[in-house]
Motif scaffolding. Structure first.
Motif, PDB file in Angstrom:
ATOM      1  N   LEU A 189       0.809  -1.316   0.001  1.00  0.00           N
ATOM      2  CA  LEU A 189      -0.095   0.017   0.100  1.00  0.00           C
ATOM      3  C   LEU A 189       0.804   1.208   0.203  1.00  0.00           C
ATOM      4  N   ASP A 190       2.027   1.071   0.584  1.00  0.00           N
ATOM      5  CA  ASP A 190       3.012   2.369   0.499  1.00  0.00           C
ATOM      6  C   ASP A 190       3.056   3.081  -0.793  1.00  0.00           C
ATOM      7  N   VAL A 191       3.131   2.144  -1.920  1.00  0.00           N
ATOM      8  CA  VAL A 191       3.082   2.483  -3.268  1.00  0.00           C
ATOM      9  C   VAL A 191       2.033   2.608  -3.893  1.00  0.00           C
ATOM     10  N   THR A 192       0.848   1.520  -3.609  1.00  0.00           N
ATOM     11  CA  THR A 192      -0.167   1.551  -4.398  1.00  0.00           C
ATOM     12  C   THR A 192      -1.247   2.721  -4.176  1.00  0.00           C
ATOM     13  N   MET A 193      -0.812   3.195  -2.927  1.00  0.00           N
ATOM     14  CA  MET A 193      -2.038   4.086  -2.386  1.00  0.00           C
ATOM     15  C   MET A 193      -1.727   5.298  -3.216  1.00  0.00           C
ATOM     16  N   GLU A 194      -0.526   5.391  -3.699  1.00  0.00           N
ATOM     17  CA  GLU A 194      -0.060   6.615  -4.336  1.00  0.00           C
ATOM     18  C   GLU A 194      -0.372   6.423  -5.933  1.00  0.00           C
ATOM     19  N   CYS A 236      -7.454   4.014  -6.650  1.00  0.00           N
ATOM     20  CA  CYS A 236      -5.961   3.433  -6.395  1.00  0.00           C
ATOM     21  C   CYS A 236      -5.980   2.328  -7.358  1.00  0.00           C
ATOM     22  N   LEU A 237      -5.193   2.003  -8.293  1.00  0.00           N
ATOM     23  CA  LEU A 237      -4.988   0.779  -9.115  1.00  0.00           C
ATOM     24  C   LEU A 237      -3.706   0.009  -8.615  1.00  0.00           C
ATOM     25  N   HIS A 238      -3.989  -0.529  -7.661  1.00  0.00           N
ATOM     26  CA  HIS A 238      -3.049  -1.597  -6.843  1.00  0.00           C
ATOM     27  C   HIS A 238      -2.474  -2.247  -7.606  1.00  0.00           C
ATOM     28  N   ASP A 239      -3.343  -3.082  -8.338  1.00  0.00           N
ATOM     29  CA  ASP A 239      -2.813  -4.454  -8.933  1.00  0.00           C
ATOM     30  C   ASP A 239      -1.858  -3.841 -10.136  1.00  0.00           C
ATOM     31  N   VAL A 240      -1.942  -3.057 -10.740  1.00  0.00           N
ATOM     32  CA  VAL A 240      -1.337  -2.478 -11.792  1.00  0.00           C
ATOM     33  C   VAL A 240       0.206  -2.210 -11.801  1.00  0.00           C
ATOM     34  N   CYS A 241       0.492  -1.781 -10.302  1.00  0.00           N
ATOM     35  CA  CYS A 241       1.698  -1.642  -9.916  1.00  0.00           C
ATOM     36  C   CYS A 241       2.848  -2.872 -10.107  1.00  0.00           C
ATOM     37  N   PRO A 242       2.597  -3.934  -9.719  1.00  0.00           N
ATOM     38  CA  PRO A 242       3.750  -4.892 -10.103  1.00  0.00           C
ATOM     39  C   PRO A 242       3.741  -5.305 -11.605  1.00  0.00           C
ATOM     40  N   VAL A 243       2.837  -5.019 -12.557  1.00  0.00           N
ATOM     41  CA  VAL A 243       2.871  -5.078 -13.849  1.00  0.00           C
ATOM     42  C   VAL A 243       3.988  -3.933 -14.421  1.00  0.00           C
ATOM     43  N   LEU A 244       3.637  -2.884 -14.037  1.00  0.00           N
ATOM     44  CA  LEU A 244       4.346  -1.661 -14.598  1.00  0.00           C
ATOM     45  C   LEU A 244       5.898  -1.753 -13.921  1.00  0.00           C
ATOM     46  N   TYR A 245       5.696  -1.990 -12.631  1.00  0.00           N
ATOM     47  CA  TYR A 245       7.005  -2.126 -11.997  1.00  0.00           C
ATOM     48  C   TYR A 245       8.102  -2.904 -13.036  1.00  0.00           C
ATOM     49  N   LEU A 251       9.604   4.369 -13.137  1.00  0.00           N
ATOM     50  CA  LEU A 251       8.531   4.969 -12.492  1.00  0.00           C
ATOM     51  C   LEU A 251       8.472   4.821 -11.166  1.00  0.00           C
ATOM     52  N   PHE A 252       9.103   3.926 -10.633  1.00  0.00           N
ATOM     53  CA  PHE A 252       9.047   3.325  -9.265  1.00  0.00           C
ATOM     54  C   PHE A 252      10.434   3.609  -8.399  1.00  0.00           C
ATOM     55  N   SER A 253      10.299   3.700  -6.874  1.00  0.00           N
ATOM     56  CA  SER A 253      11.685   3.324  -6.372  1.00  0.00           C
ATOM     57  C   SER A 253      11.543   2.671  -5.064  1.00  0.00           C
ATOM     58  N   GLY A 254      12.332   2.324  -4.521  1.00  0.00           N
ATOM     59  CA  GLY A 254      12.058   1.173  -3.290  1.00  0.00           C
ATOM     60  C   GLY A 254      13.529   0.914  -2.374  1.00  0.00           C
ATOM     61  N   GLU A 292       7.750   3.955  -3.656  1.00  0.00           N
ATOM     62  CA  GLU A 292       7.040   5.388  -4.445  1.00  0.00           C
ATOM     63  C   GLU A 292       6.906   5.235  -5.610  1.00  0.00           C
ATOM     64  N   VAL A 293       6.159   5.992  -6.221  1.00  0.00           N
ATOM     65  CA  VAL A 293       5.848   6.081  -7.648  1.00  0.00           C
ATOM     66  C   VAL A 293       5.592   7.520  -8.367  1.00  0.00           C
ATOM     67  N   ASP A 294       6.036   7.545  -9.636  1.00  0.00           N
ATOM     68  CA  ASP A 294       5.621   8.781 -10.254  1.00  0.00           C
ATOM     69  C   ASP A 294       4.304   8.732 -10.693  1.00  0.00           C
ATOM     70  N   ARG A 295       3.544   9.485  -9.721  1.00  0.00           N
ATOM     71  CA  ARG A 295       1.986   9.196 -10.022  1.00  0.00           C
ATOM     72  C   ARG A 295       1.362   9.884 -11.321  1.00  0.00           C
ATOM     73  N   ASP A 296       2.094  11.022 -11.845  1.00  0.00           N
ATOM     74  CA  ASP A 296       1.586  11.607 -13.216  1.00  0.00           C
ATOM     75  C   ASP A 296       2.077  10.592 -14.200  1.00  0.00           C
ATOM     76  N   GLY A 297       3.317  10.162 -14.100  1.00  0.00           N
ATOM     77  CA  GLY A 297       3.396   9.318 -15.070  1.00  0.00           C
ATOM     78  C   GLY A 297       2.935   7.987 -15.444  1.00  0.00           C
ATOM     79  N   PHE A 298       2.483   7.306 -14.139  1.00  0.00           N
ATOM     80  CA  PHE A 298       1.901   6.011 -13.965  1.00  0.00           C
ATOM     81  C   PHE A 298       0.392   6.322 -14.596  1.00  0.00           C
TER      82      PHE A 298
END
Ligand code: BDR
Ligand code: CA
Length: 309
Positions: A189-194, A236-245, A251-254, A292-298
């Motif tokens: 959620l740290d990243v997916t809520m963003e 929030c598009l939680h499940d898209v995050c691992p795909v685009l990661y 777009l991400f950092s961790g 973290e995610v670049d929300r606008d880019g995502f």
């Protein structure tokens, strides 16, 4: 182009569907199969949803039935968010693709063997199917290149103050996965809520006159309302995050961290305990925790991909 072989394990679900639609358009991914698991809604819905969304976009990925309940705890659905059948107000055409009796865990293992150590498993539901696969085929530890998980949180939860839904729904399965030794990426959620689209972005995309954008609008409208009632800034598009990661890590950092799951706590059941902040560290850094995610880019990327159908 050398494509990356991937597998999608999902309790498909509104944001799961968007993750699939995004994944399906990634030219450098080779989706070997999809396994359905009970979670957001029952397997009786997630399995047809997975089949039907393939039919909707004219894809013939094999779809396998997985677990209809968690390993030890009682099932916990999320109909209030995902709707009666899991796709909000959207309806999909019914697939008449041939079905198979091969269970999800056997299919995942077979795909891992075939991919000779290169298969990446994207898991965006409770981790029941993944844990059963690891338990039945311990040798898969050396065969999976990576498991990319939507689940958990370094800080806070959504389904309870401590826990994120996918981990809470089957904490024992999650613990098997986090202790497996397989390289893990945790999009919690740290990243997916963003990783959200603003209401304006959602309305604009949903108003585009195409079947996929209409599906996006119809499936997400009630979820957006739910998030707005909770004073969240968008969808929030939680499940898209691992795909685009996987495809767009820029777009991400961790950070690497040790992550384990609380399986027995009463108010902390399903919490993913990370050693990111503590002086005391776990013996191993077993996961890359995306923070973290670049929300606008995502958001722009999701929008562009869905418009491209
Ligand atoms: C997760 O729970 C589900 O409702 C979503 O599809 C996502 O996988 C977020 O906590
Ligand atoms: Ca999901």
């Amino acid at each position: 182009m050398n494509k990356i072989p991937v597998w999608l394990d999902t309790d498909i679900g509104v944001d799961d569907s968007i993750a699939f639609l995004v994944l399906n358009k990634q030219k450098n991914l080779d989706l070997k199969g999809i396994s359905a698991v009970a979670g957001n809604v029952e397997l009786d819905f997630t399995y047809p949803n997975a089949r039907n969304i393939c039919c909707f976009v004219g894809a013939d990925y094999p779809v396998y039935k997985g677990a209809d309940k968690p390993m030890f705890v009682e099932p916990q659905t999320a109909h209030t968010i995902h709707g009666e059948e899991g796709l909000g107000r959207a309806k999909l055409p019914v697939s008449d693709a041939p079905e198979t009796d091969i269970p999800a865990w056997d299919a995942i293992y077979n795909a891992a063997v075939e991919a000779k150590g290169e298969l990446r498993l994207i898991a965006v539901g409770p981790l029941t199917n993944v844990a059963i696969t690891i338990s039945k085929y311990p040798q898969i530890r050396g065969l999976l290149k990576q498991i990319l998980i939507m689940g958990g949180a370094a800080v806070g939860g959504n389904v309870t103050p401590a826990a994120e839904y996918n981990i809470y729904a089957d904490p024992q399965a999650a613990q098997i996965v986090f202790k497996s030794g397989i390289p893990l990426v945790m999009c919690g959620l740290d990243v997916t809520m963003e990783a959200y689209m603003t209401p304006e972005e959602v309305y604009e995309l949903g108003a585009v006159d195409s079947p996929v954008c209409r599906f996006f609008g119809d499936s997400t409208i009630d979820v957006l309302n739910f998030y707005e009632r909770g004073s969240l800034p968008g969808l929030c598009l939680h499940d898209v995050c691992p795909v685009l990661y996987l495809t767009h890590p820029e777009l991400f950092s961790g950070k690497e961290a040790g992550v384990y799951v609380e399986t027995r706590g009463t108010i902390t059941r399903g919490k993913t305990i990370t050693d990111l902040m503590s002086d005391k560290k776990f013996p191993e850094k077993n996961a890359f925790v995306v923070l973290e995610v670049d929300r606008d880019g995502f958001s722009a990327m999701v929008s562009d991909i869905l418009r491209s159908y």
